[in-house]
Design a protein around this motif. Structure first.
Motif, PDB file in Angstrom:
ATOM      1  N   ARG A   1       0.881  -1.293   0.299  1.00  0.00           N
ATOM      2  CA  ARG A   1      -0.370   0.129  -0.007  1.00  0.00           C
ATOM      3  C   ARG A   1       0.859   1.279  -0.272  1.00  0.00           C
ATOM      4  NH1 ARG A   1      -4.672  -0.675   4.300  1.00  0.00           N
ATOM      5  NH2 ARG A   1      -5.296   1.121   3.589  1.00  0.00           N
ATOM      6  N   SER A   2       1.999   0.946   0.054  1.00  0.00           N
ATOM      7  CA  SER A   2       2.755   2.276   0.359  1.00  0.00           C
ATOM      8  C   SER A   2       3.543   2.606  -0.643  1.00  0.00           C
ATOM      9  CB  SER A   2       4.203   2.061   1.942  1.00  0.00           C
ATOM     10  OG  SER A   2       3.277   2.116   3.167  1.00  0.00           O
ATOM     11  N   GLY A   3       2.970   1.887  -1.828  1.00  0.00           N
ATOM     12  CA  GLY A   3       4.075   1.887  -3.419  1.00  0.00           C
ATOM     13  C   GLY A   3       5.202   0.717  -3.325  1.00  0.00           C
ATOM     14  N   GLY A   4       5.924  -0.407  -2.841  1.00  0.00           N
ATOM     15  CA  GLY A   4       6.026  -1.471  -2.586  1.00  0.00           C
ATOM     16  C   GLY A   4       6.737  -2.026  -4.300  1.00  0.00           C
ATOM     17  N   PRO A   5       7.229  -2.733  -4.735  1.00  0.00           N
ATOM     18  CA  PRO A   5       6.930  -3.506  -6.101  1.00  0.00           C
ATOM     19  C   PRO A   5       5.592  -4.354  -6.076  1.00  0.00           C
ATOM     20  CG  PRO A   5       8.720  -4.038  -4.612  1.00  0.00           C
ATOM     21  CD  PRO A   5       8.470  -2.965  -3.682  1.00  0.00           C
ATOM     22  N   ARG A   6       4.706  -4.823  -7.215  1.00  0.00           N
ATOM     23  CA  ARG A   6       4.299  -5.610  -7.697  1.00  0.00           C
ATOM     24  C   ARG A   6       3.807  -5.773  -9.030  1.00  0.00           C
ATOM     25  NH1 ARG A   6       2.526   0.411  -6.627  1.00  0.00           N
ATOM     26  NH2 ARG A   6       0.893   0.731  -7.613  1.00  0.00           N
ATOM     27  N   THR A   7       2.992  -5.712  -9.470  1.00  0.00           N
ATOM     28  CA  THR A   7       2.346  -6.197 -10.740  1.00  0.00           C
ATOM     29  C   THR A   7       0.436  -6.552 -10.505  1.00  0.00           C
ATOM     30  OG1 THR A   7       4.340  -7.475 -12.197  1.00  0.00           O
ATOM     31  CG2 THR A   7       2.080  -7.493 -12.821  1.00  0.00           C
ATOM     32  N   VAL A   8       0.052  -5.627 -11.220  1.00  0.00           N
ATOM     33  CA  VAL A   8      -1.097  -5.691 -10.921  1.00  0.00           C
ATOM     34  C   VAL A   8      -2.002  -6.116 -11.794  1.00  0.00           C
ATOM     35  CG1 VAL A   8      -2.817  -4.155 -10.376  1.00  0.00           C
ATOM     36  CG2 VAL A   8      -0.761  -3.550  -9.753  1.00  0.00           C
ATOM     37  N   PHE A   9      -2.668  -6.857 -11.879  1.00  0.00           N
ATOM     38  CA  PHE A   9      -3.592  -7.629 -13.355  1.00  0.00           C
ATOM     39  C   PHE A   9      -4.831  -6.581 -13.593  1.00  0.00           C
ATOM     40  CE2 PHE A   9      -0.559 -10.339 -12.929  1.00  0.00           C
ATOM     41  CZ  PHE A   9       0.163 -11.575 -13.889  1.00  0.00           C
ATOM     42  N   VAL A  10      -4.996  -5.870 -14.204  1.00  0.00           N
ATOM     43  CA  VAL A  10      -5.948  -5.145 -13.484  1.00  0.00           C
ATOM     44  C   VAL A  10      -7.055  -5.427 -14.446  1.00  0.00           C
ATOM     45  CG1 VAL A  10      -7.277  -3.152 -14.420  1.00  0.00           C
ATOM     46  CG2 VAL A  10      -4.759  -3.255 -14.598  1.00  0.00           C
ATOM     47  N   ALA A  11      -8.672  -5.458 -14.087  1.00  0.00           N
ATOM     48  CA  ALA A  11      -9.826  -6.356 -14.061  1.00  0.00           C
ATOM     49  C   ALA A  11     -10.423  -5.587 -15.076  1.00  0.00           C
ATOM     50  CB  ALA A  11     -10.868  -5.824 -12.839  1.00  0.00           C
ATOM     51  N   ASP A  12     -10.979  -6.498 -15.744  1.00  0.00           N
ATOM     52  CA  ASP A  12     -11.961  -6.229 -17.335  1.00  0.00           C
ATOM     53  C   ASP A  12     -13.157  -4.912 -16.644  1.00  0.00           C
ATOM     54  OD1 ASP A  12     -10.565  -7.908 -18.758  1.00  0.00           O
ATOM     55  OD2 ASP A  12     -11.872  -9.072 -18.756  1.00  0.00           O
ATOM     56  N   ASP A  13     -13.710  -5.218 -15.477  1.00  0.00           N
ATOM     57  CA  ASP A  13     -15.066  -5.061 -15.435  1.00  0.00           C
ATOM     58  C   ASP A  13     -14.756  -4.769 -13.444  1.00  0.00           C
ATOM     59  OD1 ASP A  13     -17.337  -3.036 -15.485  1.00  0.00           O
ATOM     60  OD2 ASP A  13     -17.638  -4.388 -17.090  1.00  0.00           O
ATOM     61  N   HIS A  14     -16.099  -3.801 -13.180  1.00  0.00           N
ATOM     62  CA  HIS A  14     -16.485  -3.840 -11.523  1.00  0.00           C
ATOM     63  C   HIS A  14     -16.794  -5.488 -11.045  1.00  0.00           C
ATOM     64  CE1 HIS A  14     -18.888  -3.235  -8.266  1.00  0.00           C
ATOM     65  NE2 HIS A  14     -17.625  -2.124  -7.755  1.00  0.00           N
ATOM     66  N   PRO A  15     -16.708  -6.316 -10.385  1.00  0.00           N
ATOM     67  CA  PRO A  15     -17.362  -7.549  -9.952  1.00  0.00           C
ATOM     68  C   PRO A  15     -18.704  -7.193 -10.123  1.00  0.00           C
ATOM     69  CG  PRO A  15     -16.138  -6.724  -7.985  1.00  0.00           C
ATOM     70  CD  PRO A  15     -15.776  -5.201  -8.818  1.00  0.00           C
ATOM     71  N   ALA A  16     -19.356  -6.876  -9.651  1.00  0.00           N
ATOM     72  CA  ALA A  16     -20.816  -7.064  -9.723  1.00  0.00           C
ATOM     73  C   ALA A  16     -21.428  -6.504 -11.434  1.00  0.00           C
ATOM     74  CB  ALA A  16     -21.650  -5.384  -8.989  1.00  0.00           C
ATOM     75  N   SER A  17     -20.675  -5.984 -11.937  1.00  0.00           N
ATOM     76  CA  SER A  17     -20.741  -5.806 -13.658  1.00  0.00           C
ATOM     77  C   SER A  17     -20.729  -6.652 -14.122  1.00  0.00           C
ATOM     78  CB  SER A  17     -20.380  -4.855 -14.153  1.00  0.00           C
ATOM     79  OG  SER A  17     -20.487  -3.532 -13.933  1.00  0.00           O
ATOM     80  N   ALA A  18     -19.066  -7.597 -13.838  1.00  0.00           N
ATOM     81  CA  ALA A  18     -18.756  -9.052 -14.526  1.00  0.00           C
ATOM     82  C   ALA A  18     -19.691 -10.066 -14.330  1.00  0.00           C
ATOM     83  CB  ALA A  18     -17.100  -9.069 -13.677  1.00  0.00           C
ATOM     84  N   ARG A  19     -20.202  -9.865 -12.644  1.00  0.00           N
ATOM     85  CA  ARG A  19     -21.260 -11.196 -12.676  1.00  0.00           C
ATOM     86  C   ARG A  19     -22.626 -11.542 -13.203  1.00  0.00           C
ATOM     87  NH1 ARG A  19     -22.361 -14.574  -8.662  1.00  0.00           N
ATOM     88  NH2 ARG A  19     -24.740 -15.035  -7.948  1.00  0.00           N
ATOM     89  N   LEU A  20     -22.597  -9.764 -13.326  1.00  0.00           N
ATOM     90  CA  LEU A  20     -24.605 -10.322 -13.969  1.00  0.00           C
ATOM     91  C   LEU A  20     -24.474 -10.285 -15.453  1.00  0.00           C
ATOM     92  CD1 LEU A  20     -26.188  -6.252 -12.610  1.00  0.00           C
ATOM     93  CD2 LEU A  20     -26.553  -8.885 -11.578  1.00  0.00           C
ATOM     94  N   ARG A  21     -22.699  -9.564 -16.337  1.00  0.00           N
ATOM     95  CA  ARG A  21     -22.987 -10.430 -17.819  1.00  0.00           C
ATOM     96  C   ARG A  21     -23.122 -11.698 -17.561  1.00  0.00           C
ATOM     97  NH1 ARG A  21     -19.023  -7.040 -17.888  1.00  0.00           N
ATOM     98  NH2 ARG A  21     -17.171  -8.422 -17.833  1.00  0.00           N
ATOM     99  N   TRP A  22     -22.269 -12.377 -16.442  1.00  0.00           N
ATOM    100  CA  TRP A  22     -22.043 -14.116 -16.388  1.00  0.00           C
ATOM    101  C   TRP A  22     -23.847 -14.576 -16.617  1.00  0.00           C
ATOM    102  CZ3 TRP A  22     -22.942 -16.874 -11.722  1.00  0.00           C
ATOM    103  CH2 TRP A  22     -22.810 -18.211 -11.723  1.00  0.00           C
TER     104      TRP A  22
END
Length: 370
Positions: A250-271
């Motif tokens: 949370r302080s900016g440490g090293p990481r890789t972020v795989f960015v979501a296609d959409d908000h979880p609620a929207s993705a669930r409704l599409r499903w």
């Protein structure tokens, strides 16, 4: 540029902890205490936390003084049976120091793939989080077979994150992200701070090597990321070997972020919208008004039940003027027919066992589209 704190603004987060982080010669109590402090800090910021934790086999084999090396299936299951008690107690002690209660959930992958079990898992997670507890999820290695041989908690964490409607799933790992090549072999390797599309080139960067007691390699993390982002959940890989690993992230440490296609609620409704209905619930005008207001469908508003469907199956919801929505039924067709038209306080008596209030919950419902 990636955000300094990838968890900023998130409402619900899943943290995955691997065996090699939690267990060495024994339980790494100091490291666990630091992670518990991170979880307490997240909760103070209004973030709900679910933990997916390995470690039961590793703790169990230590307690049973098993020799190092690969274990046959029956000994792995025996170790898990002993270690699951120690693992649950370790998490409870660590979080109770911050006044946080815990709950243990043991799953196999089928529990998050079968729709009926999926709904039960989702309901249990929501209930525990509403009550202020931190669910500690692990594979049920005591009875599982293929999960012990081939399973990994990266995949399980992603599926739990999607089921829980989490906005982020953090994989605490023995690496700090995805590199363009193996950094221990190629000095020119570069860590990717952000991945917005999982292409064949990204998949090719992932290796399979695990370490120590851990089963997962970077390959499993990329596969888990594919599941998570399709479900509207960011997946983050970061170094978990340090103390307070989430605070560092949370302080900016090293990481890789795989960015979501959409908000979880929207993705669930599409499903849900993409599913073929297996039955139909016809409702009255009063129930239609309730649905228009964003409320769940209760048995009292149902006037007819058609089709053959089970719990968790998709159904069409039709009003006086035609189709209104699709949703996942919390009852079988036979049960729905028995309780249709009944008030909530009459449902249990009609069925003969405790029942859920909603026939189709608002979170499992999407407006009808042609």
């Amino acid at each position: 540029m990636a955000a300094l704190d990838p968890l900023h603004g998130k409402r619900r987060v899943v943290l995955k902890v691997g065996s090699s982080l939690l267990v060495g010669a024994g339980l790494k109590a100091a490291w666990l205490a630091s992670l518990a402090a991170d979880i307490a800090a997240l909760r103070s910021d209004g973030v709900e936390v679910v933990v997916v934790s390995s470690g039961s086999i590793a703790l169990g084999r230590g307690a049973l003084r098993m020799a190092p090396g690969a274990l046959p299936l029956e000994l792995s299951q025996a170790a898990a049976a002993v270690g699951s008690i120690a693992l649950a107690q370790a998490w409870r002690d660590a979080l109770l120091a911050h006044g946080i209660e815990t709950a243990q959930i043991l799953l196999t992958l089928e529990d998050s793939e079968d729709r009926r079990r999926y709904l039960n898992l989702r309901s249990t997670l929501n209930a525990l989080l509403d009550l202020g507890a931190v669910p500690i999820v692990n594979e049920n290695d005591t009875v599982a077979t293929d999960e012990i041989r081939y399973g990994d908690n990266d995949r399980l964490a992603a599926q739990v994150a999607v089921a829980a409607g989490a906005e982020a799933c953090v994989l605490l790992s023995d690496v700090d992200g995805l590199y363009t090549a193996n950094p221990s072999q190629d000095p020119a390797a570069v860590r990717l701070d952000e991945v917005r599309e999982i292409t064949p080139a990204i998949e090719a960067m992932a290796g399979d090597a695990g370490s120590g007691l851990s089963k997962g390699g970077m390959r499993t993390k990329v596969l888990a990321a594919r599941t998570a982002v399709r479900g509207g959940c960011d997946l983050i890989v970061t170094d978990g070997r340090i103390a307070n690993p989430v605070a560092a992230l949370r302080s900016g440490g090293p990481r890789t972020v795989f960015v979501a296609d959409d908000h979880p609620a929207s993705a669930r409704l599409r499903w849900i919208a993409a599913m073929k209905p297996r039955g139909r619930l016809t409702i009255d005008a009063g129930a239609q008004v309730a649905l228009d207001d964003g409320r769940s469908l209760l048995p009292a508003g149902v006037v007819a039940v058609e089709g053959s469907f089970g719990r968790g199956d998709p159904v069409e919801i039709t009003g006086p003027a035609g189709p209104l929505a699709r949703g996942l039924s919390r009852y079988t067709a036979e049960e729905a027919a028995r309780i249709s038209g009944l008030r909530s306080d009459e449902v249990e008596a009609a069925l003969g066992y405790p029942a859920r209030a909603a026939l189709v919950h608002r979170d499992d419902m999407t407006p009808w589209t042609r």
